[in-house]
Design an enzyme around this catalytic site. Structure first.
Site, PDB file in Angstrom:
ATOM      1  N   ASN A 112       0.797  -1.237   0.000  1.00 16.50           N
ATOM      2  CA  ASN A 112       0.000   0.000   0.000  1.00 16.50           C
ATOM      3  C   ASN A 112       0.827   1.283   0.000  1.00 16.50           C
ATOM      4  O   ASN A 112       0.403   2.286  -0.552  1.00 16.50           O
ATOM      5  CB  ASN A 112      -1.024  -0.024   1.142  1.00 16.50           C
ATOM      6  N   GLY A 185       2.662  -6.440   6.758  1.00 15.53           N
ATOM      7  CA  GLY A 185       1.585  -7.046   5.980  1.00 15.53           C
ATOM      8  C   GLY A 185       0.430  -7.456   6.874  1.00 15.53           C
ATOM      9  O   GLY A 185       0.259  -6.916   7.974  1.00 15.53           O
ATOM     10  N   SER A 186      -0.325  -8.422   6.400  1.00 14.91           N
ATOM     11  CA  SER A 186      -1.550  -8.804   7.118  1.00 14.91           C
ATOM     12  C   SER A 186      -1.229  -9.662   8.343  1.00 14.91           C
ATOM     13  O   SER A 186      -0.176 -10.304   8.419  1.00 14.91           O
ATOM     14  CB  SER A 186      -2.462  -9.583   6.169  1.00 14.91           C
ATOM     15  N   GLU A 207       4.837  -5.830  11.549  1.00 17.12           N
ATOM     16  CA  GLU A 207       4.026  -4.611  11.399  1.00 17.12           C
ATOM     17  C   GLU A 207       2.741  -5.041  10.705  1.00 17.12           C
ATOM     18  O   GLU A 207       2.715  -5.205   9.479  1.00 17.12           O
ATOM     19  CB  GLU A 207       4.783  -3.570  10.561  1.00 17.12           C
ATOM     20  N   CYS A 241      -2.691   1.362   6.584  1.00 16.75           N
ATOM     21  CA  CYS A 241      -2.847   0.475   7.749  1.00 16.75           C
ATOM     22  C   CYS A 241      -3.334   1.216   8.984  1.00 16.75           C
ATOM     23  O   CYS A 241      -4.035   0.652   9.811  1.00 16.75           O
ATOM     24  CB  CYS A 241      -1.539  -0.236   8.048  1.00 16.75           C
ATOM     25  N   GLU A 329     -10.591  -6.143   8.881  1.00 16.63           N
ATOM     26  CA  GLU A 329     -10.034  -4.846   8.505  1.00 16.63           C
ATOM     27  C   GLU A 329     -10.564  -4.482   7.109  1.00 16.63           C
ATOM     28  O   GLU A 329     -10.576  -5.316   6.210  1.00 16.63           O
ATOM     29  CB  GLU A 329      -8.509  -4.975   8.454  1.00 16.63           C
TER      30      GLU A 329
HETATM   31  P1  NAD Z   1       0.074  -9.465   2.787  1.00 19.12           P
HETATM   32  O1  NAD Z   1       0.214 -10.042   4.148  1.00 19.12           O
HETATM   33  O2  NAD Z   1      -0.848 -10.119   1.837  1.00 19.12           O
HETATM   34  O3  NAD Z   1       1.501  -9.389   2.048  1.00 19.12           O
HETATM   35  C1  NAD Z   1       2.640  -8.845   2.674  1.00 19.12           C
HETATM   36  C2  NAD Z   1       3.885  -9.515   2.121  1.00 19.12           C
HETATM   37  O4  NAD Z   1       3.843 -10.908   2.409  1.00 19.12           O
HETATM   38  C3  NAD Z   1       4.051  -9.380   0.603  1.00 19.12           C
HETATM   39  O5  NAD Z   1       5.408  -9.085   0.326  1.00 19.12           O
HETATM   40  C4  NAD Z   1       3.659 -10.743   0.082  1.00 19.12           C
HETATM   41  O6  NAD Z   1       4.357 -11.102  -1.083  1.00 19.12           O
HETATM   42  C5  NAD Z   1       4.030 -11.677   1.231  1.00 19.12           C
HETATM   43  N1  NAD Z   1       3.143 -12.833   1.330  1.00 19.12           N
HETATM   44  C6  NAD Z   1       1.824 -12.899   1.020  1.00 19.12           C
HETATM   45  N2  NAD Z   1       1.338 -14.135   1.262  1.00 19.12           N
HETATM   46  C7  NAD Z   1       2.364 -14.847   1.774  1.00 19.12           C
HETATM   47  C8  NAD Z   1       2.510 -16.199   2.227  1.00 19.12           C
HETATM   48  N3  NAD Z   1       1.490 -17.056   2.218  1.00 19.12           N
HETATM   49  N4  NAD Z   1       3.727 -16.611   2.663  1.00 19.12           N
HETATM   50  C9  NAD Z   1       4.768 -15.758   2.696  1.00 19.12           C
HETATM   51  N5  NAD Z   1       4.689 -14.482   2.257  1.00 19.12           N
HETATM   52  C10 NAD Z   1       3.522 -14.026   1.814  1.00 19.12           C
HETATM   53  O7  NAD Z   1      -0.323  -7.934   3.031  1.00 19.12           O
HETATM   54  P2  NAD Z   1      -0.611  -6.813   1.964  1.00 19.12           P
HETATM   55  O8  NAD Z   1      -1.877  -7.156   1.250  1.00 19.12           O
HETATM   56  O9  NAD Z   1       0.598  -6.514   1.174  1.00 19.12           O
HETATM   57  O10 NAD Z   1      -0.861  -5.554   2.914  1.00 19.12           O
HETATM   58  C11 NAD Z   1      -2.077  -5.331   3.555  1.00 19.12           C
HETATM   59  C12 NAD Z   1      -2.004  -5.635   5.044  1.00 19.12           C
HETATM   60  O11 NAD Z   1      -0.822  -5.111   5.598  1.00 19.12           O
HETATM   61  C13 NAD Z   1      -3.125  -4.984   5.810  1.00 19.12           C
HETATM   62  O12 NAD Z   1      -3.558  -5.862   6.804  1.00 19.12           O
HETATM   63  C14 NAD Z   1      -2.468  -3.779   6.454  1.00 19.12           C
HETATM   64  O13 NAD Z   1      -3.080  -3.316   7.620  1.00 19.12           O
HETATM   65  C15 NAD Z   1      -1.113  -4.314   6.727  1.00 19.12           C
HETATM   66  N6  NAD Z   1      -0.148  -3.222   6.794  1.00 19.12           N
HETATM   67  C16 NAD Z   1       0.436  -2.948   7.967  1.00 19.12           C
HETATM   68  C17 NAD Z   1       1.324  -1.899   8.049  1.00 19.12           C
HETATM   69  C18 NAD Z   1       1.999  -1.534   9.324  1.00 19.12           C
HETATM   70  O14 NAD Z   1       2.920  -0.732   9.289  1.00 19.12           O
HETATM   71  N7  NAD Z   1       1.613  -2.082  10.451  1.00 19.12           N
HETATM   72  C19 NAD Z   1       1.600  -1.134   6.918  1.00 19.12           C
HETATM   73  C20 NAD Z   1       0.970  -1.462   5.737  1.00 19.12           C
HETATM   74  C21 NAD Z   1       0.093  -2.512   5.667  1.00 19.12           C
END
Ligand code: NAD
Length: 453
Positions: A112, A185-186, A207, A241, A329
């Site tokens: 994002n 990420g999530s 995070e 996020c 979320e």
């Molecule tokens: P995501 O968890 O889908 O992906 C994050 C990363 O993980 C990516 O690089 C992706 O390639 C990798 N990934 C995805 N599936 C995986 C798996 N099964 N095994 C290993 N790696 C995997 O998250 P997203 O869609 O990129 O981002 C959205 C989420 O991130 C939301 O929940 C948001 O709140 C959170 N977020 C948190 C912050 C923070 O600073 N706390 C910042 C931005 C986004």
């Protein structure tokens, strides 16, 4: 993949990164690289999901520059050996804490804010003297590609390297032993990362996300509240996020609040006809968001253009926590507004949910402010402001519980990538002898006494 990690381990073991001037030089390179390529970086992200140059600079690049500038200014101080006092039992020793880099680090980014969420953790890693393998999100493909290109052209891959790819590549990476993993990420994928790290006992920073509430109380400055709330929610089309996920508003001002929200949205002309309005990242997320909108609950908006992946700002009302939109979320431009009669009961309800990344309260009442700020556990947040706490590098950024573990930006980031080595240095000209055999009650009495000082 094994080779890449081994390569970095050899580089780290050469001890080059322990030299502060080496780290500063790398940070200078990174800073210049981003500055010189700003136009290309802005174009890549605009091509990926329509983010404007204004937003890319204001919400991504400037945050990275700020982190780099701060690290360059304070790195020597952060890395300094810190003397601490020594207890009497250890007389005549002296003690100190010495930060050292954890080693080979893996940074996994989210999509994002693809630059900020990939490069800011890398800045912290470099400042601390770690090597970095960065795996940006694969979803904004052009931003991932440009980061890979710029890093490979300007850094030794033994020190800083970008691996592009999705789940498969990340899974392969996670099988390797790293000394530190920093994941954004999530919560769902955070668990996968945590499990993989546990196999090697690798320390992690997670995070993550969650449903961040905003409370709006009676007697707040409604005009300013609405202005700041609407900006923070629809920035990046809600794909932030720390955006307020939903609003809890005092029922006495609910209708007025909703009307003012509509006025503010229309005034800023978010939506289908605005070229600066960010697209939803992909079709899957677009469909996920569309499924969250119950037409019967729409107060305003609900307009969408699937082909262009533009999702207009949408306000939902007449809701309770049982509605579907309150399950997960949102991470998009849908703002549920839930009325409350009793602030304490509203806080209790929020406390039944997993701990949020952020929490905000808009109020002029000190008691209400304290109730929300003290009564809910969350990562970071604000009073009469939302999202902006991330721009202050003196505030550690991160979540708690389900929304994450560990904090970064500024010194907090340096600490995440450092081991604080604790050292007791004792000369040999004196020995207390109490710990040695033959053991006796008298010796134990003395030991007890010494432990008090
Ligand atoms: P995501 O968890 O889908 O992906 C994050 C990363 O993980 C990516 O690089 C992706 O390639 C990798 N990934 C995805 N599936 C995986 C798996 N099964 N095994 C290993 N790696 C995997 O998250 P997203 O869609 O990129 O981002 C959205 C989420 O991130 C939301 O929940 C948001 O709140 C959170 N977020 C948190 C912050 C923070 O600073 N706390 C910042 C931005 C986004």
């Amino acid at each position: 993949m094994i080779d890449k990690v081994k390569f970095q381990r050899d580089f780290f073991n050469s001890n080059v990164t322990r030299d502060i001037s080496f780290r500063k030089k790398q940070l200078h390179i990174l800073f210049s690289l981003l500055k010189e390529n700003e136009k290309q970086l802005c174009k890549a992200i605009h091509d990926d999901f329509g983010k404007s140059e204004f937003e890319t600079i204001a919400t991504e690049l400037e945050l990275i520059y700020k982190d780099i500038r701060k690290a360059l200014k304070q790195l020597s101080q952060w890395s300094r050996k810190e003397p601490v006092s020594t207890n009497l039992l250890n007389f005549p020793a002296h003690s100190y804490i010495q930060p050292e880099p954890l080693g080979v680090s893996l940074v996994i980014g989210a999509w994002n804010y693809p630059y900020q969420l990939s490069i800011a953790p890398a800045v912290a890693a470099i400042a601390a003297g770690c090597t970095v393998i960065l795996k940006p999100s694969e979803l904004p493909a052009r931003t991932s590609a440009i980061m890979a290109k710029l890093v490979s052209e300007n850094f030794d891959p033994g020190f800083f390297h970008v691996v592009e790819g999705g789940v498969q590549k990340t899974t392969e990476l996670l099988q390797q032993k790293f000394d530190k993993i920093f994941f954004t990420g999530s919560t769902h994928v955070g668990r996968i990362v945590y499990e993989a790290a546990a196999k090697h006992l690798t320390p992690v920073t997670l995070e993550l996300g969650g449903k961040s509430p905003a409370f709006v109380t009676r007697g707040c400055n409604l005009k300013m509240t609405v202005k700041r709330l609407i900006w923070s929610k629809f920035l990046n089309s809600g794909q932030t996020c720390i955006a307020p996920d939903y609003v809890m508003v005092d029922n006495k001002i609910r209708d007025n609040f909703l009307e003012k929200c509509v006025e503010e949205i229309e005034k800023r002309s978010y939506g289908l006809e605005n070229n600066n309005y960010v697209q939803i990242i992909n079709e899957r997320n677009f469909d996920r968001l569309a499924a969250m909108v119950d037409p019967e609950k729409v107060y305003y908006g609900g307009k969408m253009d699937k082909e262009k992946r533009i999702f207009g700002p949408t306000l939902l009302h007449n809701l309770s926590f049982e509605n579907k939109v309150m399950e997960d979320e949102i991470f998009g431009p849908i703002l549920p507004v839930i009325g409350y009669d009793d602030l304490d009961a509203a806080i209790s309800k929020v406390n039944e949910l997993p701990r949020p990344l952020s929490c905000y309260v808009f109020t002029n009442n000190k008691e209400s402010e304290q109730k929300v700020m003290q009564g809910i556990s969350f990562g970071g947040g604000g009073v009469n402001e939302a999202v902006m706490h991330i721009t202050n590098p003196n505030l550690p950024f991160g979540g708690v519980g389900n929304s994450g573990t560990g904090k970064y930006h500024g010194e907090a980031g340096f600490r995440e990538f450092s081991n604080y080595k604790a050292i007791l240095n004792k000369p040999t000209w004196f020995e207390l002898n109490l710990k040695y055999a033959p053991l006796s009650k008298a010796k134990l009495r003395w030991i007890r006494r010494f432990f008090k000082f």
